[in-house]
Write an enzyme that holds these catalytic residues in place. Structure first.
Site, short mmCIF file in Angstrom:
data_model
loop_
_atom_site.label_atom_id
_atom_site.label_comp_id
_atom_site.label_asym_id
_atom_site.label_seq_id
_atom_site.Cartn_x
_atom_site.Cartn_y
_atom_site.Cartn_z
N GLU A 1 0.67 -1.17 -0.13
CA GLU A 1 -0.05 -0.02 -0.16
C GLU A 1 0.70 1.36 -0.08
OE1 GLU A 1 -0.52 -2.54 2.15
OE2 GLU A 1 -2.33 -3.37 1.58
N PHE B 1 -6.07 -0.53 6.10
CA PHE B 1 -4.87 -0.75 5.38
C PHE B 1 -4.30 0.72 4.86
CE2 PHE B 1 -6.64 -4.85 4.51
CZ PHE B 1 -6.45 -5.24 5.69
#
Lengths: 285, 307
Positions: free
Chosen positions: B55, B80
């Site tokens: 990410e 996330f």
């Protein structure tokens, strides 16, 4: 080539002189990693990116992302010598209300391309710009300079994994491998070796050079332009604190500004180097 | 219309907008089937980037795309995304890169997967970043219009979406107005400010309270930052008591935002309804009952607060 190697050496030495003056006036900052990347920046900004005030924000410009944000005094000096920012402004480094933040801030100075200084993020940004260039079928190239200690950050390796997937041959990463970081030698703090093998294993075109040798830097940058289908990583071996004898390879000078006395000694050395280069130039003429 | 998850509305809206706005690009981190960015991916494969389970790099790459003139939507679960806060802080907020961060699976409303997948602190963290706006729509039509607005809004935005299906709250002629709260039901005894998936529950609670003779105003706050200060103050002046409802930690979310406005301008008593600790596994229905976010619990809390 627009400039002779000798000319580039002269420019690099002038930039080192400015870096020392800037840091002394600021009273803080990072001489070691600013001095180690000077030849890389000069080669890029004088021979490849060819930054001018006119093209400084042109959408088709070649980009340079300074991922190792603490090396920014070198970048500010380069931007001043290219006429992008006023020369006198570089001495406002780290002062209140200055555009020249201690680490690059795009909010204050758009010519730095991205805000960096929290390590590990620049290569992802450079990758995004390179991806956009591919989508738009533009010819600009994107350069990203990383620190060797910075290679310890996980995000760097995420980007190293992804750029070859997207076949970003318009992206060129360069690591200023000066072997030092705040707590000591990179090999002792957290070894990143075997770096070249690792980068090759991630499917980059890897070129290992002496990062103070203009011929090697420029030839590596030329090669990077010719390689198609994959990004290039230049592993540039450098000396931390290059140009000032008492700072060279001494991690005490990672993040400490020289005091007035130290500045005097450093400038004397650099000015001798500059005079030597200038007299060589006279002989050439 | 049948109930629909706002992530589904988002996927549909993005697919449609892709046609109209060629600069839109989308990134996902191996969750495109869940964030619903897959609809865009299928239609515009050359403008979709699968970044794998990485990410930080996705967010940074989105920042670079934005700096080169693209309008990137970077999608993952809300939890996330905020896990990579430092990248959002530097590469997006401090760089002022025009990135649209789309955090789905917000709140305990996701159910069985449990706390690790629940976005519960995301509003608090995103709200603290200068330059970043925070939007959480409450139904299908609002989501679609919010996505369209966000695509043309200059600057970073965090869009918070639900996994679970939501009933329609707004009428078919609804017009999304960034930064403005929406009075869904008028009332004079108390104002309930709600956001996202719990707006509908708050409306049901207000109906229940009506039976007890309590007149509750219900306001949907879809733009949590910048919050509609004027409306918040107006409601405090007109109804006195204030209740906030959110499927998010009560620290730093909608409740905090409302209290910040009121403390500085028109102090009144405020009751915050939200999550106080971690979430847990369970059906969304069971979780909402246990954590006080179903209509019945909201009504009960309001009743006690007004005593």
């Amino acid at each position: 080539m627009e400039n002779s190697i000798l000319d580039l050496k002269i420019i690099a030495t002038k930039i080192r002189i400015d870096i020392i003056k800037m840091l002394n006036l600021a009273g803080s900052g990072h001489p070691g990693g600013s001095l180690s990347c000077v030849e890389i920046l000069v080669a890029l900004f004088w021979e490849k990116i060819k930054r001018t005030p006119e093209n400084a924000l042109d959408p088709d410009r070649d980009r340079f992302i300074l991922s190792k944000g603490h090396g920014v005094p070198a970048l500010y000096a380069v931007l001043a010598h290219r006429g992008v920012i006023p020369y006198e402004e570089i001495f406002t480094l780290r002062k209140i209300n200055s555009r020249l933040q201690g680490h690059p801030s795009r909010l204050d100075l758009p010519y730095v391309e991205a805000s960096t200084g929290s390590l590990g993020q620049g290569l992802s940004i450079a990758q995004g710009i390179a991806l956009a260039g591919k989508i738009d079928k533009k010819n600009y190239r994107v350069y990203c300079l990383l620190g060797d200690g910075e290679m310890q950050e996980g995000q760097v390796w995420e980007a190293i994994m992804s750029a070859p997937k997207f076949k970003l041959d318009n992206l060129c990463a360069i690591v200023d491998y000066n072997k030092g970081q705040i707590d000591g030698y990179v090999k002792d703090v957290m070894n990143i070796e075997p770096l070249v093998d690792k980068l090759r294993a991630f499917n980059w075109n890897v070129i290992e050079i002496d990062g103070h040798d203009f011929e090697q830097i420029l030839s590596a940058l030329d090669e990077a332009e010719l390689i198609k289908g994959k990004p290039t990583f230049i592993v540039a071996h450098t000396i931390k604190g290059k140009g000032v004898s008492f700072m060279e390879d001494n991690h005490e000078w990672h993040g400490k500004a020289p005091n007035d006395e130290e500045t005097k000694i450093a400038l004397k050395e650099l000015e001798e180097q500059l005079n030597e280069l200038l007299s060589q130039k006279m002989e050439v003429k | 219309m049948p109930a629909k998850a706002t992530r589904v509305s988002f996927g549909e809206a993005l697919e449609e907008l892709g046609e109209k706005i060629p600069d839109i690009v989308v990134l996902d981190a191996d969750l495109s089937k869940s964030t619903m960015s897959i609809k865009f991916a299928k239609k515009f494969p050359e403008r979709f980037f699968e970044m794998g389970i990485a990410e930080q790099n996705m967010i940074g790459t989105a920042a670079g795309l934005a700096l080169a003139g693209k309008i990137p939507f970077a999608c993952s679960f809300a939890c996330f995304l905020i896990g990579r806060y430092e990248t959002i802080r530097m590469s997006v907020a401090y760089t002022n890169a025009n990135v649209k961060l789309v955090g789905t699976h917000a709140g305990i409303g996701i159910g069985e997967d449990g706390y690790s997948q629940m976005g519960l602190e995301d509003i608090a963290l995103m709200r603290a970043l200068p330059n970043v706006s925070v939007v959480q729509p409450c139904d299908d039509i609002e989501t679609k219009q919010a996505v369209e607005y966000i695509a043309t809004h200059e600057g970073p935005v965090f869009l918070r979406l639900t996994r679970q299906a939501l009933e329609d709250v707004n009428p078919p002629d609804y017009k999304f107005n960034f930064g403005k709260g929406v009075v869904l039901k008028d009332g004079k005894d108390v104002t309930i400010f709600a956001t996202g998936g719990v707006v509908f529950n708050s409306l049901l609670a207000a109906e229940e309270l009506e039976k007890d003779g309590i007149s509750a105003r219900v306001v949907n706050i879809h733009t949590i930052k910048p919050i509609d200060e004027e409306l918040v103050i107006k409601c405090a002046i007109e109804t006195g008591r204030i209740v906030t409802v959110e499927d998010h930690n009560i620290v730093g979310g909608l409740g905090s935002a409302v209290m910040e406005v009121l403390s500085e301008n028109y102090p009144v008593k405020v009751k915050r309804i939200g999550i106080k600790k971690f979430g847990e596994s369970g059906s969304p229905k069971a979780l909402y009952e246990k954590y006080g976010l179903d209509a019945k619990s909201i009504a009960k809390t309001v009743r006690e607060f007004l005593k």
